[in-house]
Design a protein around this motif. Structure first.
Motif, PDB file in Angstrom:
ATOM      1  N   VAL A 195     -42.417   6.417  29.503  1.00 16.70           N
ATOM      2  CA  VAL A 195     -43.486   6.222  28.516  1.00 16.70           C
ATOM      3  C   VAL A 195     -43.241   4.930  27.753  1.00 16.70           C
ATOM      4  O   VAL A 195     -42.131   4.684  27.275  1.00 16.70           O
ATOM      5  N   ASP A 196     -44.292   4.119  27.614  1.00 17.72           N
ATOM      6  CA  ASP A 196     -44.183   2.851  26.891  1.00 17.72           C
ATOM      7  C   ASP A 196     -44.415   3.010  25.396  1.00 17.72           C
ATOM      8  O   ASP A 196     -43.738   2.380  24.589  1.00 17.72           O
ATOM      9  N   PHE A 197     -45.403   3.832  25.042  1.00 14.26           N
ATOM     10  CA  PHE A 197     -45.774   3.988  23.636  1.00 14.26           C
ATOM     11  C   PHE A 197     -46.066   5.450  23.327  1.00 14.26           C
ATOM     12  O   PHE A 197     -46.596   6.183  24.172  1.00 14.26           O
ATOM     13  N   VAL A 198     -45.736   5.854  22.107  1.00 13.10           N
ATOM     14  CA  VAL A 198     -46.077   7.187  21.636  1.00 13.10           C
ATOM     15  C   VAL A 198     -46.602   7.045  20.216  1.00 13.10           C
ATOM     16  O   VAL A 198     -46.055   6.278  19.414  1.00 13.10           O
ATOM     17  N   GLY A 199     -47.687   7.736  19.901  1.00 11.51           N
ATOM     18  CA  GLY A 199     -48.270   7.555  18.576  1.00 11.51           C
ATOM     19  C   GLY A 199     -49.184   8.675  18.149  1.00 11.51           C
ATOM     20  O   GLY A 199     -49.460   9.618  18.903  1.00 11.51           O
ATOM     21  N   THR A 200     -49.643   8.574  16.913  1.00 12.22           N
ATOM     22  CA  THR A 200     -50.552   9.553  16.326  1.00 12.22           C
ATOM     23  C   THR A 200     -51.366   8.853  15.251  1.00 12.22           C
ATOM     24  O   THR A 200     -51.009   7.766  14.792  1.00 12.22           O
ATOM     25  N   ASP A 201     -52.484   9.461  14.863  1.00 13.10           N
ATOM     26  CA  ASP A 201     -53.254   8.956  13.725  1.00 13.10           C
ATOM     27  C   ASP A 201     -54.019  10.126  13.102  1.00 13.10           C
ATOM     28  O   ASP A 201     -53.624  11.274  13.264  1.00 13.10           O
ATOM     29  N   GLU A 202     -55.065   9.850  12.352  1.00 17.61           N
ATOM     30  CA  GLU A 202     -55.863  10.860  11.648  1.00 17.61           C
ATOM     31  C   GLU A 202     -55.074  11.568  10.546  1.00 17.61           C
ATOM     32  O   GLU A 202     -55.445  12.651  10.113  1.00 17.61           O
ATOM     33  N   ALA A 203     -53.993  10.984  10.087  1.00 14.23           N
ATOM     34  CA  ALA A 203     -53.199  11.604   9.018  1.00 14.23           C
ATOM     35  C   ALA A 203     -53.715  11.138   7.658  1.00 14.23           C
ATOM     36  O   ALA A 203     -53.797   9.939   7.402  1.00 14.23           O
ATOM     37  N   THR A 204     -54.054  12.078   6.809  1.00 17.71           N
ATOM     38  CA  THR A 204     -54.366  11.755   5.412  1.00 17.71           C
ATOM     39  C   THR A 204     -53.272  12.368   4.547  1.00 17.71           C
ATOM     40  O   THR A 204     -52.386  11.671   4.072  1.00 17.71           O
ATOM     41  N   THR A 205     -53.305  13.692   4.369  1.00 14.16           N
ATOM     42  CA  THR A 205     -52.217  14.355   3.637  1.00 14.16           C
ATOM     43  C   THR A 205     -51.089  14.776   4.572  1.00 14.16           C
ATOM     44  O   THR A 205     -50.060  15.280   4.109  1.00 14.16           O
ATOM     45  N   CYS A 206     -51.275  14.600   5.881  1.00 12.25           N
ATOM     46  CA  CYS A 206     -50.208  14.880   6.845  1.00 12.25           C
ATOM     47  C   CYS A 206     -49.229  13.708   6.899  1.00 12.25           C
ATOM     48  O   CYS A 206     -49.494  12.629   6.361  1.00 12.25           O
ATOM     49  N   VAL A 207     -48.098  13.919   7.565  1.00  5.15           N
ATOM     50  CA  VAL A 207     -47.079  12.871   7.701  1.00  5.15           C
ATOM     51  C   VAL A 207     -46.658  12.764   9.162  1.00  5.15           C
ATOM     52  O   VAL A 207     -46.337  13.769   9.801  1.00  5.15           O
ATOM     53  N   GLY A 208     -46.674  11.531   9.687  1.00  4.42           N
ATOM     54  CA  GLY A 208     -46.144  11.288  11.010  1.00  4.42           C
ATOM     55  C   GLY A 208     -44.653  11.008  10.912  1.00  4.42           C
ATOM     56  O   GLY A 208     -44.207  10.215  10.079  1.00  4.42           O
ATOM     57  N   VAL A 262     -41.677  12.197  18.294  1.00  2.00           N
ATOM     58  CA  VAL A 262     -42.708  11.966  17.283  1.00  2.00           C
ATOM     59  C   VAL A 262     -43.440  13.273  17.009  1.00  2.00           C
ATOM     60  O   VAL A 262     -43.722  14.048  17.935  1.00  2.00           O
ATOM     61  N   ALA A 263     -43.734  13.524  15.730  1.00  6.56           N
ATOM     62  CA  ALA A 263     -44.484  14.719  15.336  1.00  6.56           C
ATOM     63  C   ALA A 263     -45.500  14.359  14.268  1.00  6.56           C
ATOM     64  O   ALA A 263     -45.312  13.409  13.501  1.00  6.56           O
ATOM     65  N   LEU A 268     -41.063   7.506   8.584  1.00  5.28           N
ATOM     66  CA  LEU A 268     -42.053   8.420   8.022  1.00  5.28           C
ATOM     67  C   LEU A 268     -43.266   7.603   7.596  1.00  5.28           C
ATOM     68  O   LEU A 268     -43.144   6.665   6.800  1.00  5.28           O
ATOM     69  N   VAL A 269     -44.429   7.972   8.117  1.00  2.22           N
ATOM     70  CA  VAL A 269     -45.668   7.260   7.787  1.00  2.22           C
ATOM     71  C   VAL A 269     -46.766   8.296   7.553  1.00  2.22           C
ATOM     72  O   VAL A 269     -47.005   9.157   8.406  1.00  2.22           O
ATOM     73  N   GLY A 270     -47.430   8.213   6.404  1.00  6.10           N
ATOM     74  CA  GLY A 270     -48.535   9.120   6.136  1.00  6.10           C
ATOM     75  C   GLY A 270     -48.419   9.734   4.754  1.00  6.10           C
ATOM     76  O   GLY A 270     -47.476   9.473   4.015  1.00  6.10           O
ATOM     77  N   GLY A 271     -49.388  10.576   4.403  1.00  9.67           N
ATOM     78  CA  GLY A 271     -49.416  11.123   3.059  1.00  9.67           C
ATOM     79  C   GLY A 271     -49.772  10.030   2.065  1.00  9.67           C
ATOM     80  O   GLY A 271     -49.540   8.847   2.320  1.00  9.67           O
TER      81      GLY A 271
END
Length: 351
Positions: free
Chosen positions: A79-92, A105-106, A138-141
């Protein structure tokens, strides 16, 4: 154990500080403040499936995308890249073993899943006898205040309402990292105040809602993804988030999604109830603003497609009221990678 700027991290409070004390001290640490400023200066990358490439063009990258409450451990060889988005009050949360590049990643949405969730994330990442440091991002919130709890079960359970949703989640994450035996070197802490912007009326919004990690280098970049990359099995995976709140087998856990060894998505079965069908039918007639107020922990901060995504989930539930149609014989939905880097569903083997 937490490490910052190459040194074991300690607070000025007691020997056994609470999560809020650890969090407050980390948010003020000069190295992490500097890292947050550097991260904020990186332009957000918007990813979508590129147009068909010619023979002389760069081969497509291999991605793993994660929805809310999901996690994945990926091998840089696959795997080259792993990611997430759509976080407002959530945390990546991203945890990487710099020795072998294995990356976990979670997308965490509640303090109740942090303890077991971190154990899930670390299950293939380190040898428990190893003394090596793990890089953590840690990114998000953001600095939200959420006196009204959304009742659609699409976000986290209600926590300390006066503190909003982001703060209790962030405090629980850092407290758990502090108490575990592994060595967590926090590289990025782009959360809460660091990840907050305000409009002219003083309303708060997250600066970034997602990120991607390059598995070969460990680089982290602010990122957003369009629907073409939020795959495979987008709608079913979204529905599993809300269904998981009524499925005891998922209590306190992150959702299984990706098989590290085979480079396949294996969407583990999750059942939905008649109650969720009734909710879907009843909510279809509400206006967009009403849906935002009822179904989001941060109505003013959601992406423009939030309501549309909710409506598409309800349509699926109305068309498929019996979860066994989606998961025959309680078998997972398996997707294998194509030569182009995308995903193709494997035919179910039903006896």
């Amino acid at each position: 154990m937490i490490i910052v700027d190459g040194l074991p991290f300690s607070t000025d409070t007691s020997a056994s500080p609470q999560g809020r004390d650890i969090l407050a001290a980390l948010m003020e640490h000069p190295a992490l403040v500097s890292a947050s400023n550097s991260f904020k200066a990186i332009p957000e990358r918007r990813f979508s499936v590129p147009e068909e490439s010619g023979p002389e063009k760069t081969p497509p990258s291999k991605w793993v995308y994660l929805f809310q409450r999901e996690y994945a451990i990926v091998d840089p060889a696959l795997v080259d890249f792993v990611g997430t988005d759509e976080a407002t009050t959530c945390v990546g949360v991203a945890i990487r073993n710099p020795g072998n590049g294995m990356t976990s990643v979670a997308h965490m949405d509640s303090p109740k899943i942090v303890d077991i969730g971190l154990s899930q994330m670390l299950s293939l990442l380190v040898d428990h006898n190893s003394d090596k440091e793990l890089d953590v991002h840690l990114v998000g919130g953001f600095e939200d205040v959420s006196p009204n709890h959304g009742n659609c079960n699409t976000r986290s359970e209600s926590q300390e309402k006066l503190a909003g949703y982001s703060f209790p989640l962030c405090a629980k994450i850092v407290e758990t990292l502090w108490n575990r035996q592994e060595k967590f070197h926090i590289r990025t802490l782009f959360i809460l105040g660091h990840n907050t912007r305000r409009d002219l009326e003083g309303n708060a919004y997250p600066i970034f809602n997602g990120f991607m990690v390059g598995t070969s280098t460990g680089s982290i970049t602010p990122a957003s993804f369009d629907r073409t990359l939020r795959c495979p099995d987008e709608i079913v995976r979204r529905i599993r988030v809300s269904a998981s709140y009524e499925d005891s087998s998922w209590k306190g856990k992150l959702m299984e999604t990706y098989d590290t060894q085979t480079d396949q998505f294996k969407i583990a079965p999750c059942c939905w109830t008649l109650r969720q069908l009734d909710i879907s039918l009843s909510l279809q007639d509400y206006s967009d603003p009403e849906i935002l107020l009822m179904c989001s922990t941060s109505p003013s901060a959601e992406a423009p497609d939030f309501v549309e995504n909710m409506r598409r989930q309800w349509e699926y539930l109305v068309e498929h009221p019996d979860w066994r149609e989606t998961f025959p014989m309680k078998q997972p939905r398996i997707f294998e990678r194509t030569a182009e880097g995308g995903w193709r569903r494997q035919k179910a083997l039903i006896p």
